[in-house]
Scaffold this motif. Structure first.
Motif, short mmCIF file in Angstrom:
data_model
loop_
_atom_site.label_atom_id
_atom_site.label_comp_id
_atom_site.label_asym_id
_atom_site.label_seq_id
_atom_site.Cartn_x
_atom_site.Cartn_y
_atom_site.Cartn_z
N CYS A 173 0.75 -1.33 0.05
CA CYS A 173 -0.14 -0.23 0.01
C CYS A 173 0.75 1.27 -0.05
CB CYS A 173 -0.89 0.08 1.17
SG CYS A 173 -2.03 1.51 1.20
N ASN A 174 0.66 2.04 -0.96
CA ASN A 174 1.48 3.26 -0.99
C ASN A 174 1.02 4.50 0.04
OD1 ASN A 174 -0.76 4.23 -2.48
ND2 ASN A 174 0.20 4.09 -4.53
N ILE A 175 0.02 4.23 0.47
CA ILE A 175 -0.54 5.20 1.72
C ILE A 175 0.03 4.80 3.09
CG2 ILE A 175 -2.48 6.26 2.82
CD1 ILE A 175 -3.93 5.66 0.04
N CYS A 176 -0.25 3.44 3.53
CA CYS A 176 0.33 3.24 4.88
C CYS A 176 1.45 2.28 4.73
CB CYS A 176 -0.72 2.57 5.67
SG CYS A 176 -1.40 1.24 5.05
N ASN A 177 1.94 1.79 3.66
CA ASN A 177 3.17 0.73 3.60
C ASN A 177 2.97 -0.65 4.03
OD1 ASN A 177 5.43 1.66 2.16
ND2 ASN A 177 6.50 1.45 4.01
N LYS A 226 -6.99 -7.96 -2.87
CA LYS A 226 -6.92 -7.50 -1.41
C LYS A 226 -6.55 -6.21 -1.26
CE LYS A 226 -7.94 -11.47 0.81
NZ LYS A 226 -6.94 -12.65 1.20
N LEU A 227 -5.56 -5.77 -2.17
CA LEU A 227 -5.07 -4.26 -2.02
C LEU A 227 -5.95 -3.35 -2.36
CD1 LEU A 227 -2.72 -2.38 -1.80
CD2 LEU A 227 -2.19 -2.57 -4.10
N GLU A 228 -6.71 -3.44 -3.30
CA GLU A 228 -7.99 -2.54 -3.75
C GLU A 228 -8.96 -2.69 -2.57
OE1 GLU A 228 -9.24 -4.00 -7.37
OE2 GLU A 228 -7.63 -3.09 -8.61
N GLU A 229 -9.33 -3.75 -2.03
CA GLU A 229 -10.06 -3.71 -0.85
C GLU A 229 -9.65 -3.13 0.31
OE1 GLU A 229 -11.66 -7.99 -0.14
OE2 GLU A 229 -11.68 -7.48 1.98
N HIS A 230 -8.24 -3.24 0.50
CA HIS A 230 -7.75 -2.44 1.63
C HIS A 230 -7.90 -0.95 1.28
CE1 HIS A 230 -4.59 -1.10 4.41
NE2 HIS A 230 -4.16 -0.55 3.38
N THR A 243 1.85 -4.20 3.65
CA THR A 243 2.20 -5.24 2.52
C THR A 243 0.84 -6.28 2.57
OG1 THR A 243 4.39 -5.26 2.97
CG2 THR A 243 3.77 -7.12 1.67
N ILE A 244 0.21 -6.30 1.28
CA ILE A 244 -1.03 -7.07 1.09
C ILE A 244 -0.47 -8.01 0.02
CG2 ILE A 244 -3.41 -6.92 0.44
CD1 ILE A 244 -2.64 -3.74 1.57
N GLN A 245 -1.26 -9.37 0.15
CA GLN A 245 -1.25 -10.42 -0.77
C GLN A 245 -2.33 -10.24 -1.74
OE1 GLN A 245 -1.08 -14.26 0.60
NE2 GLN A 245 0.12 -14.94 -1.08
N LYS A 302 -11.39 -0.04 2.09
CA LYS A 302 -11.84 0.04 3.71
C LYS A 302 -10.95 1.08 4.36
CE LYS A 302 -14.15 -4.57 3.38
NZ LYS A 302 -13.88 -5.88 3.93
N GLU A 303 -9.55 1.00 4.11
CA GLU A 303 -8.88 1.53 5.12
C GLU A 303 -8.64 3.01 4.76
OE1 GLU A 303 -7.82 0.11 7.99
OE2 GLU A 303 -8.83 -1.81 7.24
N HIS A 304 -8.59 3.56 3.48
CA HIS A 304 -8.37 4.83 3.12
C HIS A 304 -9.58 5.54 2.68
CE1 HIS A 304 -4.51 3.71 4.23
NE2 HIS A 304 -4.37 2.82 3.49
#
Ligand SMILES: [Zn+2]
Length: 44
Positions: free
Chosen positions: A23-27, A35-39, A29-31, A42-44
């Protein structure tokens, strides 16, 4: 800037090979890309 571009390309290749995305916002690591798009949603 040319050297930096090569560095980025190698980094991208490395991440795709490992199938881990950072993640280039919170750094975090997501598999997997999904999952990264979901993160990101949800998180940002
Ligand atoms: Zn994040």
């Amino acid at each position: 800037m040319f050297g930096f571009g090569i560095y980025l390309m190698r980094l991208v290749d490395y991440l795709q090979e490992k199938k881990y995305k950072k993640c280039n916002i919170c750094n975090k690591t997501i598999q997997g890309k999904d999952k990264l798009e979901e993160h990101m949603l949800k998180e940002h």
